[in-house]
Scaffold this motif. Structure first.
Motif, PDB file in Angstrom:
ATOM      1  N   ILE A  77      -9.397   3.677   3.847  1.00  0.00           N
ATOM      2  CA  ILE A  77      -9.214   3.148   2.488  1.00  0.00           C
ATOM      3  C   ILE A  77      -8.438   4.139   1.626  1.00  0.00           C
ATOM      4  CG2 ILE A  77     -10.458   2.527   0.371  1.00  0.00           C
ATOM      5  CD1 ILE A  77     -12.630   1.295   2.174  1.00  0.00           C
ATOM      6  N   ARG A  78      -8.759   5.431   1.773  1.00  0.00           N
ATOM      7  CA  ARG A  78      -8.043   6.445   0.985  1.00  0.00           C
ATOM      8  C   ARG A  78      -6.560   6.474   1.344  1.00  0.00           C
ATOM      9  NH1 ARG A  78     -12.589   9.654   2.125  1.00  0.00           N
ATOM     10  NH2 ARG A  78     -11.398  10.827   3.692  1.00  0.00           N
ATOM     11  N   ILE A  79      -6.251   6.309   2.617  1.00  0.00           N
ATOM     12  CA  ILE A  79      -4.854   6.322   3.044  1.00  0.00           C
ATOM     13  C   ILE A  79      -4.085   5.175   2.403  1.00  0.00           C
ATOM     14  CG2 ILE A  79      -3.343   5.956   5.041  1.00  0.00           C
ATOM     15  CD1 ILE A  79      -5.414   7.514   6.712  1.00  0.00           C
ATOM     16  N   LEU A  80      -4.670   3.984   2.426  1.00  0.00           N
ATOM     17  CA  LEU A  80      -3.982   2.823   1.852  1.00  0.00           C
ATOM     18  C   LEU A  80      -3.953   2.884   0.331  1.00  0.00           C
ATOM     19  CD1 LEU A  80      -5.284   0.010   4.223  1.00  0.00           C
ATOM     20  CD2 LEU A  80      -3.037   1.120   4.219  1.00  0.00           C
ATOM     21  N   ALA A  81      -4.966   3.491  -0.265  1.00  0.00           N
ATOM     22  CA  ALA A  81      -4.936   3.657  -1.721  1.00  0.00           C
ATOM     23  C   ALA A  81      -3.830   4.622  -2.124  1.00  0.00           C
ATOM     24  CB  ALA A  81      -6.300   4.147  -2.215  1.00  0.00           C
ATOM     25  N   ALA A  82      -3.641   5.668  -1.316  1.00  0.00           N
ATOM     26  CA  ALA A  82      -2.576   6.625  -1.607  1.00  0.00           C
ATOM     27  C   ALA A  82      -1.203   5.968  -1.490  1.00  0.00           C
ATOM     28  CB  ALA A  82      -2.668   7.818  -0.663  1.00  0.00           C
ATOM     29  N   GLU A  83      -1.098   4.957  -0.636  1.00  0.00           N
ATOM     30  CA  GLU A  83       0.163   4.223  -0.503  1.00  0.00           C
ATOM     31  C   GLU A  83       0.387   3.248  -1.657  1.00  0.00           C
ATOM     32  OE1 GLU A  83       0.407   2.244   3.223  1.00  0.00           O
ATOM     33  OE2 GLU A  83       0.112   4.069   4.416  1.00  0.00           O
ATOM     34  N   GLY A  84      -0.637   3.061  -2.496  1.00  0.00           N
ATOM     35  CA  GLY A  84      -0.518   2.137  -3.610  1.00  0.00           C
ATOM     36  C   GLY A  84      -0.833   0.698  -3.243  1.00  0.00           C
ATOM     37  N   LEU A  85      -1.423   0.495  -2.043  1.00  0.00           N
ATOM     38  CA  LEU A  85      -1.729  -0.861  -1.600  1.00  0.00           C
ATOM     39  C   LEU A  85      -3.109  -1.315  -2.070  1.00  0.00           C
ATOM     40  CD1 LEU A  85      -0.355  -3.068   0.113  1.00  0.00           C
ATOM     41  CD2 LEU A  85      -1.589  -2.178   2.099  1.00  0.00           C
ATOM     42  N   LEU A  86      -4.043  -0.375  -2.180  1.00  0.00           N
ATOM     43  CA  LEU A  86      -5.415  -0.705  -2.578  1.00  0.00           C
ATOM     44  C   LEU A  86      -5.766  -0.016  -3.897  1.00  0.00           C
ATOM     45  CD1 LEU A  86      -7.329  -0.318   0.818  1.00  0.00           C
ATOM     46  CD2 LEU A  86      -6.061  -2.296  -0.054  1.00  0.00           C
ATOM     47  N   ASP A  87      -6.717  -0.632  -4.607  1.00  0.00           N
ATOM     48  CA  ASP A  87      -7.246  -0.076  -5.843  1.00  0.00           C
ATOM     49  C   ASP A  87      -8.743   0.092  -5.656  1.00  0.00           C
ATOM     50  OD1 ASP A  87      -7.869   0.680  -8.412  1.00  0.00           O
ATOM     51  OD2 ASP A  87      -7.794  -1.367  -9.216  1.00  0.00           O
ATOM     52  N   THR A  88      -9.226   1.337  -5.555  1.00  0.00           N
ATOM     53  CA  THR A  88     -10.651   1.590  -5.362  1.00  0.00           C
ATOM     54  C   THR A  88     -11.303   1.834  -6.708  1.00  0.00           C
ATOM     55  OG1 THR A  88     -10.226   3.945  -5.009  1.00  0.00           O
ATOM     56  CG2 THR A  88     -10.285   2.569  -3.060  1.00  0.00           C
ATOM     57  N   VAL A 100      -7.183  -5.420  -4.092  1.00  0.00           N
ATOM     58  CA  VAL A 100      -5.747  -5.371  -3.848  1.00  0.00           C
ATOM     59  C   VAL A 100      -5.068  -4.845  -5.109  1.00  0.00           C
ATOM     60  CG1 VAL A 100      -3.683  -6.707  -3.279  1.00  0.00           C
ATOM     61  CG2 VAL A 100      -5.903  -7.304  -2.243  1.00  0.00           C
ATOM     62  N   ALA A 101      -4.246  -3.834  -4.939  1.00  0.00           N
ATOM     63  CA  ALA A 101      -3.581  -3.224  -6.090  1.00  0.00           C
ATOM     64  C   ALA A 101      -2.444  -4.112  -6.581  1.00  0.00           C
ATOM     65  CB  ALA A 101      -3.041  -1.846  -5.710  1.00  0.00           C
ATOM     66  N   ARG A 132      -4.584  -3.662   5.662  1.00  0.00           N
ATOM     67  CA  ARG A 132      -3.207  -3.877   5.238  1.00  0.00           C
ATOM     68  C   ARG A 132      -2.846  -5.362   5.297  1.00  0.00           C
ATOM     69  NH1 ARG A 132       0.700  -0.160   4.954  1.00  0.00           N
ATOM     70  NH2 ARG A 132      -0.352   1.252   6.413  1.00  0.00           N
ATOM     71  N   ALA A 133      -3.248  -6.002   6.418  1.00  0.00           N
ATOM     72  CA  ALA A 133      -2.952  -7.426   6.562  1.00  0.00           C
ATOM     73  C   ALA A 133      -3.673  -8.261   5.495  1.00  0.00           C
ATOM     74  CB  ALA A 133      -3.355  -7.904   7.962  1.00  0.00           C
ATOM     75  N   SER A 134      -4.939  -7.905   5.227  1.00  0.00           N
ATOM     76  CA  SER A 134      -5.701  -8.642   4.210  1.00  0.00           C
ATOM     77  C   SER A 134      -5.092  -8.468   2.827  1.00  0.00           C
ATOM     78  CB  SER A 134      -7.151  -8.163   4.203  1.00  0.00           C
ATOM     79  OG  SER A 134      -7.775  -8.396   5.453  1.00  0.00           O
ATOM     80  N   ALA A 135      -4.676  -7.226   2.509  1.00  0.00           N
ATOM     81  CA  ALA A 135      -4.114  -6.963   1.189  1.00  0.00           C
ATOM     82  C   ALA A 135      -2.777  -7.669   1.003  1.00  0.00           C
ATOM     83  CB  ALA A 135      -3.953  -5.456   0.998  1.00  0.00           C
ATOM     84  N   MET A 136      -1.965  -7.694   2.057  1.00  0.00           N
ATOM     85  CA  MET A 136      -0.658  -8.327   1.932  1.00  0.00           C
ATOM     86  C   MET A 136      -0.783  -9.841   1.781  1.00  0.00           C
ATOM     87  SD  MET A 136       1.422  -5.822   1.912  1.00  0.00           S
ATOM     88  CE  MET A 136       2.986  -6.689   2.045  1.00  0.00           C
ATOM     89  N   ALA A 137      -1.878 -10.400   2.343  1.00  0.00           N
ATOM     90  CA  ALA A 137      -2.058 -11.859   2.282  1.00  0.00           C
ATOM     91  C   ALA A 137      -2.736 -12.307   0.995  1.00  0.00           C
ATOM     92  CB  ALA A 137      -2.874 -12.334   3.484  1.00  0.00           C
ATOM     93  N   ALA A 138      -3.404 -11.395   0.296  1.00  0.00           N
ATOM     94  CA  ALA A 138      -4.150 -11.748  -0.911  1.00  0.00           C
ATOM     95  C   ALA A 138      -3.337 -11.407  -2.160  1.00  0.00           C
ATOM     96  CB  ALA A 138      -5.484 -11.008  -0.930  1.00  0.00           C
ATOM     97  N   SER A 139      -3.783 -11.959  -3.271  1.00  0.00           N
ATOM     98  CA  SER A 139      -3.107 -11.691  -4.541  1.00  0.00           C
ATOM     99  C   SER A 139      -3.687 -10.440  -5.182  1.00  0.00           C
ATOM    100  CB  SER A 139      -3.285 -12.886  -5.481  1.00  0.00           C
ATOM    101  OG  SER A 139      -4.666 -13.139  -5.694  1.00  0.00           O
ATOM    102  N   PRO A 140      -2.924  -9.749  -6.050  1.00  0.00           N
ATOM    103  CA  PRO A 140      -3.431  -8.560  -6.722  1.00  0.00           C
ATOM    104  C   PRO A 140      -4.748  -8.826  -7.444  1.00  0.00           C
ATOM    105  CG  PRO A 140      -1.076  -8.787  -7.098  1.00  0.00           C
ATOM    106  CD  PRO A 140      -1.522 -10.057  -6.420  1.00  0.00           C
ATOM    107  N   GLY A 141      -5.680  -7.877  -7.319  1.00  0.00           N
ATOM    108  CA  GLY A 141      -6.990  -8.013  -7.945  1.00  0.00           C
ATOM    109  C   GLY A 141      -8.038  -8.624  -7.048  1.00  0.00           C
ATOM    110  N   SER A 142      -7.628  -9.179  -5.893  1.00  0.00           N
ATOM    111  CA  SER A 142      -8.603  -9.786  -4.975  1.00  0.00           C
ATOM    112  C   SER A 142      -9.503  -8.707  -4.383  1.00  0.00           C
ATOM    113  CB  SER A 142      -7.874 -10.518  -3.848  1.00  0.00           C
ATOM    114  OG  SER A 142      -7.056 -11.546  -4.346  1.00  0.00           O
ATOM    115  N   ARG A 143     -10.792  -9.079  -4.250  1.00  0.00           N
ATOM    116  CA  ARG A 143     -11.756  -8.139  -3.673  1.00  0.00           C
ATOM    117  C   ARG A 143     -11.604  -8.130  -2.160  1.00  0.00           C
ATOM    118  NH1 ARG A 143     -16.646  -5.962  -5.321  1.00  0.00           N
ATOM    119  NH2 ARG A 143     -16.616  -7.208  -7.225  1.00  0.00           N
TER     120      ARG A 143
END
Length: 467
Positions: free
Chosen positions: A48-59, A67-68, A15-26
């Motif tokens: 990962i599935r939990i955060l993807a369900a929240e719309g934070l990650l794109d698998t 990052v979604a 969550r911390a990594s995704a919030m600090a990175a820009s959309p599309g970052s690996r």
């Protein structure tokens, strides 16, 4: 190391990594995360599935986790003028506020002397949970079944009706209130008159008024509804429907006396009317086994029978049945289909599993003992803390006692004063279809243990004394 702790660490890191990175970052791979957090690949994948369900990650299978795209921030809604809705909706049905207040969940720390359900400690939650888990594993329970409900569950309700009805006469409903609403709409038309005991269950009053029915009260006493006054009301109004709770009536706890049972049935039959028998407390007897339902001695199809499992088991077991013979039964089935087609299969399967298992009679034995202890504790507390009050009728079953207040007492004001002392009681006024004969409170003994009942009545006595 706990999987839950490891999963929480992975989620926090991602969550911390995704919030600090820009959309599309690996983001780090599953292998990198398992090494970093000493967690299993299953734990990491679940995070990962939990955060993807929240719309934070794109698998993206075969490519990795990214990052979604950020969801647009919600825009503030301009203040709208919704006054037009009052004109479009028209008058609000009477009784809605009282029913909502009755069903309100007590705030934390409050002593509940008002509730329509068993205390959590009295509910067979483990047995119900096991039954529901077994039902969920049956693929057939998820399929569409008969709209009237499972035949074997309907047969169980038919056996409990004392032989007056068969399985094909019953329809399974999602709780007693739904069954009651269905019956009132199916057996009467808007503008018709329905007779009710006075006082009676306020949910029945609300449902009748919502169906557009005219509600006329028939006085009841400690032996149930008075047959002479029922006969007079049937003649005067021409009503073809009488709603009755012959067993441990809510709110006052009275049972229709043996000498009155035949008289009531005879008056209903002579008027060519239906008697809607609400047998909500069939499984809540305390001092002795109850008399058979009225429907068991009705050969001509005047009695429409309703029974629910909710009161005697748990609020979440929304399973009831309503039964009637002849065209009335067909009307009930047709009305239920219009409402919601059928009750969920897994819930029907779980209910049947529970009531046909050894857990059901064990639960009823334990419940009877617990209700006796709590009823006696409430009545003892009333005698101790309210010695000048008329003692309530000793309920031989059910969940409630009906406390008479001194003449001139404002029962609603007492309810408010008790709430200020963190005690939840319910005034008697809403249980009457017309003017109440005296001020009362409905007190529930099933929603709190004896020590809390004692303290609750002590605080209630203070509220009455200062009122």
């Amino acid at each position: 190391m706990s999987d839950d702790n490891a999963s929480a660490r992975v989620i926090q890191d991602l969550r911390a990594s995704a919030m600090a990175a820009s959309p599309g970052s690996r983001l780090p791979t599953v292998r990198e995360l398992t090494t970093r957090h000493q967690a299993s690949a299953i734990t990491v994948s679940r995070a990962i599935r939990i955060l993807a369900a929240e719309g934070l990650l794109d698998t993206q299978p075969g490519r990795g986790t990214f990052v979604a795209a950020r969801a647009p921030a919600p825009t503030a809604r301009a203040s709208a003028d919704l006054a037009w809705q009052s004109i479009a909706l028209g008058p609000r049905p009477a009784g809605e506020d009282a029913l909502a207040a009755l069903l309100a969940v007590p705030r934390p720390g409050a002593i509940p002397l008002s509730s329509g359900y068993l205390d959590e400690d009295l509910q067979p939650a483990a047995a119900l949970g096991a039954a529901l888990a077994r039902a969920a594993r049956h693929p057939a329970s998820w399929q569409r079944g008969p709209v009237e409900g499972r035949e074997d569950l309907r047969a169980w309700f038919a056996r409990g009706a004392g032989g007056g009805l068969r399985a094909e006469d019953f329809t399974i409903c999602p709780g007693g209130q739904a069954a009651l609403s269905t019956a009132l709409r199916a057996l009467a038309a808007p503008g018709d008159t329905v007779l009710v005991e006075s006082p009676t269950y306020l949910g029945a009053l609300a449902a009748a008024r919502a169906a557009g029915l005219r509600v006329v009260p028939v006085p009841a006493d400690n032996a149930g509804v008075r047959p002479d006054l029922l006969a007079a009301a049937l003649r005067r109004t021409g009503s073809r429907l009488f709603y009755c709770q012959p067993l441990f009536a809510n709110p006052h706890g009275a049972t229709l006396a043996p000498a009155r049972r035949a008289e009531v049935l005879a008056e209903v039959a002579a008027a060519g009317a239906f008697l809607l028998e609400d047998d909500y407390a069939r499984d809540l007897a305390i001092d002795a086994d109850p008399a058979p339902p009225l429907v068991a001695t009705d050969p001509a199809g005047h009695v429409v029978y309703l029974r629910s499992l909710t009161k005697s088991a748990a609020p979440g077991l929304r399973v009831a049945a309503i039964g009637a013979r002849g065209p009335a039964g067909a009307r009930l089935r047709a009305a239920r289909v219009l409402d919601d087609f059928f009750v969920a299969g897994p819930l029907q399967q779980a209910a049947l599993d529970f009531v046909t298992s050894p857990a059901w009679p064990r639960h009823l034995r334990a419940l009877r003992a617990a209700l006796r202890t709590r009823r006696d504790a409430l009545l003892d507390a009333i005698r101790r803390h309210l010695p000048n009050q008329d003692p309530p009728l000793v309920p031989r079953g059910g969940l409630h006692a009906w406390l008479r207040l001194p003449d001139g007492t404002d029962d609603v004001a007492v309810t408010t004063a008790a709430a200020a002392r963190n005690v939840v009681v319910f005034p008697g006024r809403p249980w009457y279809a017309a003017e109440p004969d005296a001020p009362h409170l409905r007190l529930t003994f099933a929603a709190a243990p004896p020590a809390l009942l004692e303290e609750g009545v002590h605080r209630l006595a203070q509220a009455i004394a200062e009122g």
